[in-house]
Each structure stands twice: as structure tokens, then as C-alpha cells.
Design a protein around this motif. Structure first.
Motif, PDB file in Angstrom:
ATOM      1  N   TYR A 145       0.753  -1.843  -0.060  1.00  0.00           N
ATOM      2  CA  TYR A 145      -0.273  -0.343   0.097  1.00  0.00           C
ATOM      3  C   TYR A 145       0.745   1.483   0.030  1.00  0.00           C
ATOM      4  O   TYR A 145       1.721   1.079   0.467  1.00  0.00           O
ATOM      5  CB  TYR A 145      -0.963   0.240   1.366  1.00  0.00           C
ATOM      6  N   PRO A 189      -4.578   4.774   3.419  1.00  0.00           N
ATOM      7  CA  PRO A 189      -4.245   3.578   2.281  1.00  0.00           C
ATOM      8  C   PRO A 189      -4.536   3.389   1.252  1.00  0.00           C
ATOM      9  O   PRO A 189      -5.506   2.602   1.251  1.00  0.00           O
ATOM     10  CB  PRO A 189      -2.944   2.576   3.130  1.00  0.00           C
ATOM     11  N   LEU A 205      -4.247   0.451  -2.336  1.00  0.00           N
ATOM     12  CA  LEU A 205      -3.491  -0.515  -2.565  1.00  0.00           C
ATOM     13  C   LEU A 205      -2.766   0.075  -3.485  1.00  0.00           C
ATOM     14  O   LEU A 205      -3.119   0.399  -4.453  1.00  0.00           O
ATOM     15  CB  LEU A 205      -4.415  -1.857  -2.980  1.00  0.00           C
ATOM     16  N   ARG A 235      -1.264  -6.578  -4.988  1.00  0.00           N
ATOM     17  CA  ARG A 235      -1.591  -8.006  -3.212  1.00  0.00           C
ATOM     18  C   ARG A 235      -1.066  -8.911  -4.487  1.00  0.00           C
ATOM     19  O   ARG A 235      -1.316  -9.398  -5.675  1.00  0.00           O
ATOM     20  CB  ARG A 235      -2.700  -7.739  -4.065  1.00  0.00           C
ATOM     21  N   ASP A 245      -3.627  -8.673  -8.159  1.00  0.00           N
ATOM     22  CA  ASP A 245      -4.203  -7.975  -8.451  1.00  0.00           C
ATOM     23  C   ASP A 245      -3.150  -6.610  -8.627  1.00  0.00           C
ATOM     24  O   ASP A 245      -2.452  -6.266  -7.234  1.00  0.00           O
ATOM     25  CB  ASP A 245      -5.416  -6.688  -7.746  1.00  0.00           C
ATOM     26  N   LYS A 254      -6.525 -14.737   1.041  1.00  0.00           N
ATOM     27  CA  LYS A 254      -7.525 -13.211   0.793  1.00  0.00           C
ATOM     28  C   LYS A 254      -8.944 -13.019   1.612  1.00  0.00           C
ATOM     29  O   LYS A 254      -9.384 -14.274   2.276  1.00  0.00           O
ATOM     30  CB  LYS A 254      -8.192 -14.016  -0.646  1.00  0.00           C
ATOM     31  N   ILE A 255      -8.769 -11.650   1.956  1.00  0.00           N
ATOM     32  CA  ILE A 255      -9.975 -10.823   2.697  1.00  0.00           C
ATOM     33  C   ILE A 255     -10.861 -10.485   2.258  1.00  0.00           C
ATOM     34  O   ILE A 255     -10.887  -9.265   1.418  1.00  0.00           O
ATOM     35  CB  ILE A 255      -8.736  -9.978   3.688  1.00  0.00           C
ATOM     36  N   ALA A 256     -12.247 -10.938   1.593  1.00  0.00           N
ATOM     37  CA  ALA A 256     -13.568 -10.173   0.608  1.00  0.00           C
ATOM     38  C   ALA A 256     -13.603 -11.484   0.609  1.00  0.00           C
ATOM     39  O   ALA A 256     -13.979 -12.190   0.559  1.00  0.00           O
ATOM     40  CB  ALA A 256     -12.470 -10.419  -0.536  1.00  0.00           C
ATOM     41  N   GLY A 257     -15.311 -10.415   0.395  1.00  0.00           N
ATOM     42  CA  GLY A 257     -16.772 -11.389  -0.180  1.00  0.00           C
ATOM     43  C   GLY A 257     -17.080 -12.299   1.563  1.00  0.00           C
ATOM     44  O   GLY A 257     -16.489 -11.497   2.617  1.00  0.00           O
ATOM     45  N   GLY A 258     -17.296 -13.497   1.252  1.00  0.00           N
ATOM     46  CA  GLY A 258     -17.691 -14.160   2.447  1.00  0.00           C
ATOM     47  C   GLY A 258     -15.947 -14.346   3.312  1.00  0.00           C
ATOM     48  O   GLY A 258     -16.175 -15.352   4.581  1.00  0.00           O
ATOM     49  N   THR A 270     -13.533 -13.783   6.165  1.00  0.00           N
ATOM     50  CA  THR A 270     -13.563 -13.003   7.480  1.00  0.00           C
ATOM     51  C   THR A 270     -12.069 -13.385   7.969  1.00  0.00           C
ATOM     52  O   THR A 270     -11.134 -14.220   6.969  1.00  0.00           O
ATOM     53  CB  THR A 270     -14.062 -13.252   8.384  1.00  0.00           C
ATOM     54  N   GLY A 271     -11.041 -11.941   8.407  1.00  0.00           N
ATOM     55  CA  GLY A 271      -9.642 -11.687   8.080  1.00  0.00           C
ATOM     56  C   GLY A 271      -9.479 -10.403   8.830  1.00  0.00           C
ATOM     57  O   GLY A 271      -9.995  -9.788   8.539  1.00  0.00           O
ATOM     58  N   GLU A 272      -7.618 -10.153   8.949  1.00  0.00           N
ATOM     59  CA  GLU A 272      -7.108  -9.230   8.995  1.00  0.00           C
ATOM     60  C   GLU A 272      -6.168  -9.205   8.509  1.00  0.00           C
ATOM     61  O   GLU A 272      -5.197  -9.846   8.476  1.00  0.00           O
ATOM     62  CB  GLU A 272      -6.966  -9.058  10.588  1.00  0.00           C
ATOM     63  N   LEU A 273      -5.551  -8.197   8.079  1.00  0.00           N
ATOM     64  CA  LEU A 273      -4.809  -7.393   6.942  1.00  0.00           C
ATOM     65  C   LEU A 273      -3.394  -7.221   8.707  1.00  0.00           C
ATOM     66  O   LEU A 273      -4.161  -6.554   9.780  1.00  0.00           O
ATOM     67  CB  LEU A 273      -4.576  -6.730   6.549  1.00  0.00           C
ATOM     68  N   PHE A 333      -0.182  -5.453   9.666  1.00  0.00           N
ATOM     69  CA  PHE A 333       0.622  -4.393   8.293  1.00  0.00           C
ATOM     70  C   PHE A 333       2.179  -4.181   9.348  1.00  0.00           C
ATOM     71  O   PHE A 333       1.847  -4.290  10.210  1.00  0.00           O
ATOM     72  CB  PHE A 333       0.195  -2.956   8.364  1.00  0.00           C
ATOM     73  N   ASN A 367     -22.229 -10.640   1.256  1.00  0.00           N
ATOM     74  CA  ASN A 367     -20.865 -11.636   2.047  1.00  0.00           C
ATOM     75  C   ASN A 367     -20.121 -10.045   2.586  1.00  0.00           C
ATOM     76  O   ASN A 367     -19.236 -11.498   3.405  1.00  0.00           O
ATOM     77  CB  ASN A 367     -20.633 -12.647   0.817  1.00  0.00           C
ATOM     78  N   ASP A 368     -19.944  -9.578   2.193  1.00  0.00           N
ATOM     79  CA  ASP A 368     -18.618  -8.740   2.724  1.00  0.00           C
ATOM     80  C   ASP A 368     -19.125  -8.465   4.243  1.00  0.00           C
ATOM     81  O   ASP A 368     -20.469  -8.201   5.155  1.00  0.00           O
ATOM     82  CB  ASP A 368     -19.406  -6.885   2.205  1.00  0.00           C
ATOM     83  N   TYR A 414     -10.429  -0.594  11.208  1.00  0.00           N
ATOM     84  CA  TYR A 414      -8.375  -0.794  11.726  1.00  0.00           C
ATOM     85  C   TYR A 414      -8.379   0.903  12.838  1.00  0.00           C
ATOM     86  O   TYR A 414      -9.030   1.689  12.443  1.00  0.00           O
ATOM     87  CB  TYR A 414      -7.959  -0.259  10.632  1.00  0.00           C
ATOM     88  N   PHE A 424      -5.495  -4.005  12.977  1.00  0.00           N
ATOM     89  CA  PHE A 424      -6.876  -4.175  13.278  1.00  0.00           C
ATOM     90  C   PHE A 424      -8.192  -4.517  14.586  1.00  0.00           C
ATOM     91  O   PHE A 424      -6.799  -4.389  15.331  1.00  0.00           O
ATOM     92  CB  PHE A 424      -6.920  -6.020  12.959  1.00  0.00           C
ATOM     93  N   GLN A 430     -14.126  -6.703  13.848  1.00  0.00           N
ATOM     94  CA  GLN A 430     -14.540  -7.040  12.341  1.00  0.00           C
ATOM     95  C   GLN A 430     -16.044  -7.785  12.808  1.00  0.00           C
ATOM     96  O   GLN A 430     -16.072  -8.402  14.171  1.00  0.00           O
ATOM     97  CB  GLN A 430     -14.053  -8.379  11.296  1.00  0.00           C
ATOM     98  N   ALA A 440     -15.071  -5.715   2.670  1.00  0.00           N
ATOM     99  CA  ALA A 440     -14.061  -6.590   2.203  1.00  0.00           C
ATOM    100  C   ALA A 440     -15.420  -6.800   0.575  1.00  0.00           C
ATOM    101  O   ALA A 440     -16.374  -7.164   0.944  1.00  0.00           O
ATOM    102  CB  ALA A 440     -13.825  -7.432   2.046  1.00  0.00           C
ATOM    103  N   ASP A 450     -15.462  -7.719  -3.294  1.00  0.00           N
ATOM    104  CA  ASP A 450     -14.981  -8.522  -4.526  1.00  0.00           C
ATOM    105  C   ASP A 450     -16.041  -8.822  -5.340  1.00  0.00           C
ATOM    106  O   ASP A 450     -17.019  -8.638  -5.244  1.00  0.00           O
ATOM    107  CB  ASP A 450     -15.417 -10.353  -3.902  1.00  0.00           C
TER     108      ASP A 450
END
Lengths: 118, 112
Positions: A35, A43, A45, A48, A56, A98-102, A104-107, A109, B30-31, B36, B46, B49, B91, B93
Motif C-alpha cells: 500500500y 492507504p 493498494l 496484491r 491485482d 484472501k480477505i474479501a466476500g465471505g 473473514t480475517g485481518e491484515l 501491517f 457477503n461483505d 482498523y 485490526f 470485524q 471487503a 469482491d
């Protein structure tokens, strides 16, 4: 557990000079992000990676910026030649997936590399 | 592309509860919504969430109404060390291109 490690923390260069930033993500994290953060902004992007593949890079200014993650672990971001407008903080982040859509998770940094172009 | 809107800045005093609201009208089914925190000279960190209703951890609570078009980060009894910039992300997609879009964030200043 070590976090995301970036170097250098600070870099001052003259315009038209090259510069490179290095990032070592958290062990086992397959996804790596670069970023750029301008003063007072969030930030943005640049690129990726999923393992060694850049999935990306649509926001990466390809005329002067390049990046690589040859073995799918650490990564290098290069600018050549640097311009005055490239002065910013370059942040590296990693995630376990990958964090997107369904998903979950965290980045996670790193502390960033602050670039000043004179 | 889901864009988020947050207040640019907020002021508070130590010991008060702070609520920062983020609008994300175009959130997809789904987002997930993620918040943060960023201190000067550090990368974002983080906080929390969630997907819907309420999520609570040791740091904050996240309230998400049924329509999910907004979310509120709640920081109980803030201290000086909570002075930071807070980012709300959704997030997104689409196709093979995934982005985590950071807005300009909310700059929280906590006073003694």
C-alpha cells in the motif's frame, strides 16, 4: 511471533534516483499487499500477491514501479526513477488468506517505509 | 466498489464513550465490515470485524443495523492512548479483483 518486517524505515533520495523497499511477511501468510499512504490519507493498494503471483496490480504505476515476490515469501517494491510525488509511506501487509466476500480475517501491517523525494 | 463515508475528525475527553459511524450504502450480501486503528508512524492495526448485529471484544464494540448500510464503532471510556485514526473498511469482491478500500478515516483526538 514476529510481525511484518519492512526496511528501510526511512529513505531520502533525490528525484530521478531509484529506491527499493523490502518486506518480510508473517510466516505462513500467503497473501501480501503493498500500500501507499500519502500524508493525511488512507492507504491505497498498489499490488496484491497470492504466493508468488501478482493477482491485482491494477493500481501500480507500471512505468516506474515494479514489485516482485520470487519465492512467495518476502517481497521488494522498486521505484525507478522516483518523482517528487512519490513521497509517501509505503506499507506492506500480509494475511493468511484472501480477505474479501465471505472470507473473514485481518491484515497485518508493517511499520512502513517513509520515502522523501527531494 | 463499496465506498465508505466517515466523519473526518472527532474530539473526546478521557473516560467518555466514543461512537464513530461509517456509512456503506452499497455493501454486498457477503461483505464483512472491518475497523482498523492507526497511530502516527505505524501501520494500521485490526480492531474488530463483524457482519451483522453486535460484536464485542476486549477493545471495542461494533454495532451493525439490520440493513447493514452503516456501522458504528464504539470505544468505551477512551484514554489519551486512543488518539489515532480509525478506518472503516468493507471487503469488496468483484470478479478476480479484490480490494480492501481504505477511506480517509476518522481522526480521533482524546483530551485530558
Amino acid at each position: 511471533e514476529a510481525g511484518v518486517v519492512q526496511s528501510p524505515r526511512y529513505k531520502i533520495i533525490e528525484k530521478k534516483q531509484p529506491v527499493a523497499f523490502w518486506c518480510n511477511p508473517i510466516s505462513g501468510h500467503n497473501t501480501l499487499y503493498w500500500y501507499r499512504q500519502n500524508l493525511g490519507q488512507g492507504p491505497e493498494l498498489l499490488i496484491r500477491y497470492e504466493n508468488e503471483e501478482a493477482v491485482d496490480d491494477s493500481q501500480l504505476p507500471k512505468d516506474r514501479f515494479s514489485a516482485e515476490r520470487l519465492k512467495g515469501v518476502d517481497s521488494t517494491l522498486k521505484i525507478q526513477p522516483a518523482e517528487l510525488g512519490d513521497s509517501a509511506v509505503y506499507l506492506c501487509a500480509s494475511s493468511s488468506r484472501k480477505i474479501a466476500g465471505g472470507n473473514t480475517g485481518e491484515l497485518f501491517f508493517g511499520e512502513g517505509s517513509r520515502l522523501t523525494v527531494l | 466498489l463499496t465506498k465508505t463515508t466517515q466523519p473526518i475528525s472527532m474530539d473526546s475527553y478521557e473516560g467518555q464513550e466514543v461512537n464513530i459511524t461509517c456509512s456503506h450504502n452499497n455493501i454486498a450480501t457477503n461483505d464483512y465490515i472491518t475497523w482498523y486503528q492507526q497511530f502516527p508512524s505505524q501501520g494500521p492495526r485490526f480492531i474488530i470485524q463483524g457482519y451483522k448485529t453486535k460484536v464485542t471484544n476486549e477493545v471495542a464494540s461494533l454495532f451493525i443495523p439490520a440493513d447493514r448500510k452503516s456501522s458504528t464503532l464504539s470505544l468505551p471510556r477512551v484514554s489519551l492512548s486512543d488518539t489515532a485514526v480509525y478506518y472503516c473498511l468493507v471487503a469488496t469482491d468483484w470478479g478476480n479483483t479484490d480490494k480492501l478500500i481504505f477511506g480517509t478515516g476518522t481522526r480521533l483526538q482524546v483530551f485530558p
